[in-house]
Each structure stands twice: as structure tokens, then as C-alpha cells.
Design an enzyme around this catalytic site. Structure first.
Site, PDB file in Angstrom:
ATOM      1  N   ASP A 147     -63.554  75.067 -25.999  1.00 39.39           N
ATOM      2  CA  ASP A 147     -64.965  75.350 -25.732  1.00 39.39           C
ATOM      3  C   ASP A 147     -65.297  74.914 -24.303  1.00 39.39           C
ATOM      4  O   ASP A 147     -66.059  73.989 -24.098  1.00 39.39           O
ATOM      5  CB  ASP A 147     -65.865  74.610 -26.757  1.00 39.39           C
ATOM      6  CG  ASP A 147     -65.575  73.113 -26.827  1.00 39.39           C
ATOM      7  OD1 ASP A 147     -64.497  72.672 -26.368  1.00 39.39           O
ATOM      8  OD2 ASP A 147     -66.440  72.357 -27.339  1.00 39.39           O
ATOM      9  N   HIS A 195     -61.107  63.203 -22.782  1.00 40.77           N
ATOM     10  CA  HIS A 195     -60.852  63.548 -24.190  1.00 40.77           C
ATOM     11  C   HIS A 195     -59.797  64.652 -24.326  1.00 40.77           C
ATOM     12  O   HIS A 195     -58.743  64.459 -24.926  1.00 40.77           O
ATOM     13  CB  HIS A 195     -62.140  64.042 -24.858  1.00 40.77           C
ATOM     14  CG  HIS A 195     -63.281  63.085 -24.797  1.00 40.77           C
ATOM     15  ND1 HIS A 195     -63.352  61.968 -25.590  1.00 40.77           N
ATOM     16  CD2 HIS A 195     -64.424  63.084 -24.055  1.00 40.77           C
ATOM     17  CE1 HIS A 195     -64.473  61.321 -25.351  1.00 40.77           C
ATOM     18  NE2 HIS A 195     -65.140  61.974 -24.425  1.00 40.77           N
TER      19      HIS A 195
HETATM   20  O1  LIG Z   1     -71.857  62.420 -25.851  1.00 36.84           O
HETATM   21  C1  LIG Z   1     -71.348  63.491 -26.151  1.00 36.84           C
HETATM   22  N1  LIG Z   1     -71.956  64.365 -26.978  1.00 36.84           N
HETATM   23  C2  LIG Z   1     -71.399  65.548 -27.282  1.00 36.84           C
HETATM   24  N2  LIG Z   1     -70.203  65.939 -26.857  1.00 36.84           N
HETATM   25  C3  LIG Z   1     -69.547  65.128 -26.045  1.00 36.84           C
HETATM   26  C4  LIG Z   1     -70.057  63.896 -25.658  1.00 36.84           C
HETATM   27  N3  LIG Z   1     -69.180  63.316 -24.861  1.00 36.84           N
HETATM   28  C5  LIG Z   1     -68.137  64.160 -24.755  1.00 36.84           C
HETATM   29  N4  LIG Z   1     -68.360  65.249 -25.466  1.00 36.84           N
HETATM   30  C6  LIG Z   1     -67.469  66.395 -25.659  1.00 36.84           C
HETATM   31  O2  LIG Z   1     -67.034  66.359 -27.008  1.00 36.84           O
HETATM   32  C7  LIG Z   1     -65.633  66.133 -27.085  1.00 36.84           C
HETATM   33  C8  LIG Z   1     -65.331  64.700 -27.443  1.00 36.84           C
HETATM   34  O3  LIG Z   1     -66.089  64.294 -28.505  1.00 36.84           O
HETATM   35  C9  LIG Z   1     -65.096  66.491 -25.740  1.00 36.84           C
HETATM   36  O4  LIG Z   1     -64.716  67.853 -25.768  1.00 36.84           O
HETATM   37  C10 LIG Z   1     -66.231  66.260 -24.799  1.00 36.84           C
HETATM   38  O5  LIG Z   1     -66.274  67.189 -23.756  1.00 36.84           O
END
Ligand SMILES: O=c1[nH]cnc2c1ncn2[C@@H]1O[C@H](CO)[C@@H](O)[C@H]1O
Length: 380
Positions: A12, A244
Site C-alpha cells: 500500500d 517497518h
Molecule cells: O501511526 C501510524 N498509524 C497508522 N499507520 C502507521 C502508523 N505508523 C506507521 N504506519 C504504517 O503502518 C504500518 C506499520 O504499522 C507501516 O506500513 C507504516 O507505514
């Protein structure tokens, strides 16, 4: 060298997705046979556009892109989109021109099933977003879990707080029902949660190094990373960003970089803990049947690094590992003991397959030294 591992990246994009995709394209150990798209960081339509765009940037428009689901596995349309992390365009608000190429006709789920049938046991799906497409593949073909080689997924917060709320990590929260289907499908699942990806940080200083590089990927990433850095500065007060998706990708490239445990994972699909991943370690034999009883086990990463069988130092050393001293972390600091954001090959050819193409020999030597130091810390 062994035949490269065939991987499909379900993605994504997403700033850290872009890094993971570039990392995969620069890693000779894997052959990217397709990208499939999903909502999460952006809506699915934009994810497809970004996937095509990233392949264009990398000069790899030969790789097919299959568009994935626009709704959750239960046909839910109220999606949680993390544009506040990645920018409205998903790629750091750069408003890149539209890509020339188009996605293929097959849906993501159909493409994944087709490839698993074409190369039984040989395809790894690296799932970097909500797990809808993978659950749809299982629905399409109940034999899919046994035909897919492995599903390496970025998702879950195992025994730590989530990043959407204290209970849930973003990818699992995006489609908890799909996640539960995947975790209990019987496929060879390897889950990398934010309990591990939070160990892997690209610091402000690393970004400065990246900015000194003339490499194509380095220049591109520096542009898009701006938004991701400011989000992390604000949300976590860290002087760096969590890697991540690249971490999950590395687990697919070389599983020996991490330590795993094995057990049954179930996902909470409703209530205030919706999206919670609950791992059963099989240590207690419960007197009654539970929702974890008689379910297949999965592998869950518990830390970067490994104590015994680490392949680092055998000629190919993989970076992207920053190892926290957890005791100091408890004091609210972020003491990085290991700094290396790149896949570094320490053989005579002095070749660096880097996220950012920081490929000078001088840099390589510098990083190798750090890495060797690190190894001692990891193996002690
Ligand atoms: O704080 C957040 N809220 C939502 N999505 C996030 C946040 N930080 C990182 N990601 C996204 O969600 C995945 C890891 O959980 C990663 O794909 C990152 O880009």
C-alpha cells in the site's frame, strides 16, 4: 548462488513501502515476480498508481502490478487510511506525474493464486498492508495455504502497544477478519510486528548520509522521507523513523536475521481491542477448549538479530539492523548500538546493494566495522 526466491509484494505504498520495494529490487537473493496492491497507507486506486510509479522510477516496468481489493473481507468500506503518516499522495506529497503503465487485468488475489499454482511451494508473499488480498486468495482456493511457499507479513503488535491505539497495529486493524483468516489458515506464516520493527530505525543522521549520495534511489527517498520524518518527530519524539516494511522484506530475504517464536495467533475482530493480535505460546495445556485450540501455529519475530546461527559475517552481511539496548530504552532514550540501513556484502567485490545506493568503498568499510562490532553485541 542459489536460485533467487520468487516474491510477490502486497503493498500500500506508502513511504516505507517504497523503501522495501527498492530494497527488494536491489537484492539479488530475491526475484520480484509481481506487486499487488491494497488500501492502508492510501486507498487502493492510489496504491496501484504508486506501485506502477515506483517500478517506473526503478526502471522495472517489466514487473506486473495487480490491483487488489477496495473493501475489507467483510465488504466494509469504512477504511482507515494513514495519509497523515505518508502524505495525501502516499509518497511524501511530491505529486509525481501519473505512471504510463497500467495494472494487469487479474485481481491481486487471482494473481497470487495463479503464481502459487504456477510455482507450488516456491512463492513467498510479502504482505506489507492489511491482509484482505491474502484472505481473498484463501477464499478463492482453499488449497492456497499449502501451495504458497511462505507468507511473510508486516503486522501485529506482540505484547506491546499498537500504533493505531494501544491495542492494534495499523495493518491488522485495517482488516482484522482477514488477518484472522490468514493467521489460522495453515500456511507457513512469518509475522513481523511492530514489537520488532520499532528496533529498526533510520535516524536523522542516517538520512543526512543518504542526502550526500548521488544515487537515484537515495535522491528519490530523501525527497519522500521528509513527511515520514516529521510524522515520527511529532508522534513519537524520535530522531528517526521506523523502517517497518523494509524490516519485513528483509525477513523474507534472509530469515536468519531475526529470532522467532512459534505459536497460535488469533485476532480480535470487534470491541475496543479490535485488531489486537494475541499469541498463545502453547506452554500451558488449558483444561478447556479455547479459540486457540487445534489451530495451526505461525512464526512470530521476537527480535532483530539472533544469538547463534546468524549468517552475518559469512560474506554477505545484511544491514538495516539497529539494535536497541532495551534497558536504556526504558529510560526514554533511544540508544542505537547498531547503525546500518543497507544490505552490505563484505566480499572482495565490495558491492553494496543499498536502499539508497550509498555505495562508496569508504562507506562500505565504515559500515562493515560498525557491523562487526554489532555482531559481537548481538552474539554475546
Ligand atoms: O501511526 C501510524 N498509524 C497508522 N499507520 C502507521 C502508523 N505508523 C506507521 N504506519 C504504517 O503502518 C504500518 C506499520 O504499522 C507501516 O506500513 C507504516 O507505514
Amino acid at each position: 548462488m542459489a536460485e533467487p526466491k520468487k516474491i510477490i509484494i502486497d503493498t500500500d505504498p506508502g513511504i516505507d513501502d517504497a523503501m522495501a520495494i527498492f530494497l527488494a529490487l536491489r537484492s539479488p537473493e530475491v526475484e520480484v515476480i509481481g506487486l499487488t496492491t491494497i488500501y492502508g497507507n492510501v486507498y487502493t486506486t492510489l496504491a496501484t498508481r504508486n506501485a506502477l510509479h515506483l517500478l517506473e522510477i526503478a526502471g522495472r516496468t517489466d514487473i506486473p502490478v495487480a490491483e487488489g481489493s477496495h473493501v475489507t473481507i467483510t465488504k466494509g468500506t469504512k477504511l482507515r487510511i494513514a495519509d497523515f503518516v505518508h502524505g495525501a499522495d502516499g509518497l511524501g506529497n511530491q505529486n509525481f506525474p501519473p505512471p504510463k503503465a497500467k495494472p494487469i487485468a487479474e485481481s491481486a488475489a487471482a494473481f497470487i493464486v495463479q503464481q502459487a499454482n504456477l510455482y507450488p511451494g516456491k512463492v513467498t508473499v510479502v504482505a506489507l498492508g492489511p491482509l484482505t488480498n491474502i484472505a481473498l486468495a484463501i477464499e478463492l482456493d482453499p488449497a492456497f495455504p499449502k501451495k504458497i511457499g511462505q507468507i511473510v507479513l508486516l503486522g501485529g503488535a506482540f505484547a506491546v502497544n499498537g500504533n493505531v491505539n494501544p491495542a492494534a497495529e495499523a495493518n491488522i486493524f485495517g482488516d482484522p477478519d482477514a488477518a484472522d483468516v490468514v493467521f489460522t489458515s495453515g500456511a507457513d506464516v512469518l509475522a513481523v510486528g511492530i514489537n520488532v520493527t520499532h528496533q529498526v530505525v533510520l535516524t536523522d543522521a542516517d538520512r543526512d548520509k543518504l542526502a550526500q549520495s548521488d544515487g537515484k534511489f537515495a535522491r528519490y527517498l530523501c525527497k519522500i522521507l521528509e513527511v515520514y520524518f516529521s510524522y515520527h518527530h511529532d508522534a513519537y519524539s524520535t530522531r528517526g523513523v521506523y523502517l517497518h516494511d523494509p524490516t519485513a522484506l528483509l525477513a523474507a530475504v534472509n530469515p536468519s536475521l531475526m529470532t522467532y517464536t512459534e505459536g497460535v495467533v488469533r485476532v480480535q475482530t470487534n470491541g475496543i481491542t479490535r485488531g489486537l493480535t494475541l499469541f498463545y505460546n502453547k506452554q500451558k495445556r488449558f483444561g478447556e477448549v479455547t479459540e486457540w485450540s487445534n489451530k495451526p501455529t505461525v512464526k512470530v519475530a521476537v527480535t532483530v538479530g539472533c544469538s547463534h546461527r546468524c549468517e552475518i559475517g559469512h560474506g554477505a552481511a545484511y544491514g538495516l539492523i539497529k539494535y536497541y539496548d532495551w534497558s536504556s530504552l526504558m529510560n526514554g532514550e533511544i540508544p542505537l548500538m547498531v547503525v546500518s540501513c543497507f544490505t552490505i556484502h563484505m566480499n572482495q567485490q565490495s558491492r553494496v546493494a543499498a536502499v539508497g545506493e550509498i555505495a562508496s568503498v569508504q562507506f562500505l568499510l565504515q559500515k562493515s566495522t560498525t557491523l562487526r562490532l554489532t555482531l559481537e553485541q548481538l552474539t554475546c
